[in-house]
Design an enzyme around this catalytic site. Structure first.
Site, PDB file in Angstrom:
ATOM      1  N   GLU A 166      29.110  32.211  29.343  1.00  0.00           N
ATOM      2  CA  GLU A 166      29.181  32.272  30.799  1.00  0.00           C
ATOM      3  C   GLU A 166      29.156  33.745  31.190  1.00  0.00           C
ATOM      4  OE1 GLU A 166      32.390  30.013  32.642  1.00  0.00           O
ATOM      5  OE2 GLU A 166      32.782  31.718  33.982  1.00  0.00           O
ATOM      6  N   GLU A 171      34.203  37.676  40.312  1.00  0.00           N
ATOM      7  CA  GLU A 171      35.235  36.759  40.776  1.00  0.00           C
ATOM      8  C   GLU A 171      36.263  37.583  41.533  1.00  0.00           C
ATOM      9  OE1 GLU A 171      36.345  33.535  37.627  1.00  0.00           O
ATOM     10  OE2 GLU A 171      35.880  35.399  36.556  1.00  0.00           O
TER      11      GLU A 171
END
Length: 290
Positions: A166, A171
């Site tokens: 990933e 974020e």
């Protein structure tokens, strides 16, 4: 470049130069400390590299969100396996109606409303069978929400649905919207267990305006950019398989915690655009499904 003084000016410089040098040392030390606090590696030098796709790059996938409804030919509003992420501690149900598109902005809306056994709803857009690629430059321009337990992100996941790998372009946690996390997840070849390489950048309050968050993924390196400036890079276990694009707003999670009375609902993750580029003449290793 500034010129050096001569004559009388030089005599003055003899006395002031030591003071100037001392001030410069103090300034450089302060700058170094400021960047160290924004990086996961205290030895990392202050970032100086900028990046923006030029005419050697081709735009291969994008959404400018200039319509009045979400483009369902480009985006799904669920993961390939469904809408529930309670297995990782998220509290929301990813609802199909969590989107408002107007004035060139896609707004992903999180609400405190019961649905499918969850107390909150929010939204995800994902291109898992509409677009995937291996390598490229991926960028979002967005404004993130502020509030405890709000967890927006822009990231890449494997078409195979096996995890890891990933790549998280960014974020953020709504309780401190100045901090951006940049992460690659991989399988540690020594242990066979999931591992990660992660950096953090402390910037302005990203909930107060739009900013660009980009990640450059190549066969030997991943480089993260905030507003076009390099903030982190990794050369550890670089993925080499097709991945798709995701933008979402979670509520709760292992790092985000739970909402409280201070968390505003509804809250919005506002996206101006999402763009993916490939370097011209370079095989991408993956192609759009549609």
């Amino acid at each position: 470049m500034r010129s050096w003084p001569t004559g009388a000016g030089w005599r003055v410089l003899r006395y002031v130069a030591p003071l100037v040098l001392a001030l410069l040392v103090v300034e450089l030390f302060a700058t170094s400390r400021a960047f160290t606090s924004a990086s996961s590696d205290p030895a990392t030098p202050a970032p100086a590299r900028h990046f923006a796709p030029d005419n050697s790059w081709s735009l291969v996938f994008d959404d400018e969100f200039d319509g009045t409804t979400l483009d369902r030919d480009k985006w799904h509003t669920a993961y390939p396996w469904g809408r529930d992420r309670s297995s990782v501690g998220e509290l929301q149900w990813y609802a199909d109606d969590a989107f408002v598109e107007q004035d060139g902005i896609l707004r992903i809306v999180a609400q405190h409303r019961p649905m499918e056994g969850h107390q909150y709803t929010s939204g995800i857009i994902a291109s898992w069978d509409t677009f995937s690629t291996t390598y490229g430059y991926f960028e979002i321009r967005a404004k993130i929400p502020k509030g405890k337990a709000l967890w927006p992100g822009f990231w890449l996941a494997p078409v195979s649905t096996r995890w890891p790998p990933e790549i998280d372009a960014f974020e953020a946690l709504g309780q401190d919207p100045r901090v951006i996390a940049m992460t690659t997840h991989y399988t540690d070849p020594r242990t066979g267990k999931p591992a990660q390489d992660q950096g953090h950048y402390i910037g302005p309050d990203f909930s107060q305006g739009y900013h660009t968050f980009g990640v450059l993924w190549t066969p030997d390196k991943i480089v993260w950019y905030v507003d076009g400036v390099e903030r982190f890079h990794s050369e550890t276990q670089i993925p080499s398989e097709p991945m798709y694009v995701i933008a979402n707003l979670a509520v709760g999670g292992p790092s985000a915690g739970k909402p409280d009375a201070s968390t505003p609902f509804p809250s919005e993750f506002d996206i101006d655009y999402i763009r993916v580029y490939q370097q011209t003449g370079t095989p991408c290793g993956g192609t759009p499904v549609r």
